[in-house]
Design an enzyme around this catalytic site. Structure first.
Site, mmCIF file in Angstrom:
data_model
loop_
_atom_site.group_PDB
_atom_site.id
_atom_site.type_symbol
_atom_site.label_atom_id
_atom_site.label_comp_id
_atom_site.label_asym_id
_atom_site.label_seq_id
_atom_site.Cartn_x
_atom_site.Cartn_y
_atom_site.Cartn_z
ATOM 1 N N ASP A 45 29.520 29.040 27.447
ATOM 2 C CA ASP A 45 30.154 29.057 28.753
ATOM 3 C C ASP A 45 30.245 30.619 28.957
ATOM 4 O O ASP A 45 30.184 31.538 27.879
ATOM 5 C CB ASP A 45 31.457 28.464 28.753
ATOM 6 C CG ASP A 45 31.599 27.147 29.040
ATOM 7 O OD1 ASP A 45 30.460 26.523 29.237
ATOM 8 O OD2 ASP A 45 32.642 26.543 28.576
ATOM 9 N N TYR A 73 32.814 26.945 15.427
ATOM 10 C CA TYR A 73 33.480 27.982 16.380
ATOM 11 C C TYR A 73 34.882 28.479 15.760
ATOM 12 O O TYR A 73 35.484 28.105 15.077
ATOM 13 C CB TYR A 73 33.972 27.161 17.658
ATOM 14 C CG TYR A 73 32.683 26.513 18.280
ATOM 15 C CD1 TYR A 73 31.945 27.367 19.318
ATOM 16 C CD2 TYR A 73 32.257 25.140 18.178
ATOM 17 C CE1 TYR A 73 31.010 26.928 20.154
ATOM 18 C CE2 TYR A 73 30.985 24.710 19.041
ATOM 19 C CZ TYR A 73 30.687 25.611 19.983
ATOM 20 O OH TYR A 73 29.486 25.071 20.704
#
Length: 311
Positions: A45, A73
């Site tokens: 994103d 992440y």
């Protein structure tokens, strides 16, 4: 820029910066490399940062194998605030105090999200339903029913907590939406939540520690040292077993023809296994699939050609 013919095939580990789309990064790298063929494996994103594998030249042919990799992440979950996009780019639609959420309760809920999960894709995503991307429907104020999809959260832990903000480390399968995971954890805690910030630290074997910004890629090009930072196609496909072909088989493979299975040399290859096909000198020729329906032959999936620069 450099001459297109001078660009080596391979994968660059790029550090995507905040505010850029993955397409923006590809376009900038293509410009830096003089118009070379460039792609990427695994979209991030615009608000997220971190590892974006950028594929150069023939490496664009193997994108489908790279997107299968697991990912790691570091995310910040903000408890007590729910947004319409599940992240900090959206509008807060609900707010509740999160002061009473103890660390023990947080850990108990996090534990529920480890392992195989069913996850509903967010409305603000590129997933298509009925041929239309969900984010386009969301922008027009529509909400479309979505089917849950299987994902796997291999590892999930809280690294730190400052008030309502929780730092999470997540290792997950492809297709996992960290935004959705954060909102789901907040919902399970009864206070809501959203993804405040996200850094992708690893894609398969490609780590943020070796990542270059687009500016650093340009510096490497000017210094003539970019090849030293390129991960070869053979290296990124290393998890797949390799089979060495004789000269006749190598020629057939380069034309996309199946070949009888060569000596497996003790390698564990199961039905429909993906394999790397090499010539006697170790040059990567193609990616193949072991097909029991073809009498145990190797069916060619991708021809990469016997070019020294691929190695």
């Amino acid at each position: 820029m450099i001459e297109r013919s001078a660009v080596r095939d391979g994968v660059l580990v790029v550090m995507k910066e905040a505010g850029w789309t993955s397409h923006d990064v590809v376009a900038k790298i293509r410009s830096v490399l003089g118009g070379a063929k460039v792609g990427h494996a695994g979209t991030l994103d615009p608000a997220a940062t971190g590892v974006l594998p950028v594929l150069i030249g023939r490496a664009t042919r193997v994108a489908e194998y790279l997107v299968e990799w697991d990912k790691e992440y570091q995310a910040v979950l903000r408890l007590g605030e729910t947004t319409d996009t599940q992240d900090a780019t959206g509008t807060v639609v609900a707010s509740l105090p999160a002061d009473e959420i103890t660390d023990d309760r947080l850990e108990a809920v996090i534990r529920q999200f480890r392992g195989a999960q069913e996850q509903v894709p967010p409305m603000y995503s590129a997933v298509k339903v009925g041929g239309r991307a969900l984010y386009k429907a969301a922008r027009s104020g529509q909400t479309i029913e979505r089917r849950a999809r299987p994902v796997v959260i291999h590892e999930l832990e809280a690294l730190d907590r400052q008030g309502r903000d929780v730092v999470l480390r997540i290792v997950c399968s492809k297709g996992t939406y960290i935004r959705t995971l954060c909102e789901d954890i907040g919902t399970a805690l009864g206070v809501g939540g959203h993804l405040l910030s996200l850094v992708r630290r690893r894609v398969g074997p490609l780590s943020i520690d070796e990542a270059l910004t687009v500016g650093e890629v340009a510096d490497q090009v000017r210094a003539g040292t970019l090849d030293e930072r390129m991960v070869t196609i053979d290296q990124v496909l290393d998890p797949f077993p390799e089979l060495v072909l004789n000269d006749e088989q190598a020629k057939r493979v380069q034309h996309g023809a199946p070949v009888r299975c060569p000596d497996l040399r003790g390698q564990s290859i199961t039905d429909h296994s993906t394999v790397r096909l090499k010539d006697a000198c170790g040059h990567l020729l193609a990616i193949g699939t072991y097909d029991p329906e073809l009498g145990g032959s190797i069916k060619v999936a991708k021809v990469l050609a016997a070019v020294q620069s691929l190695q």
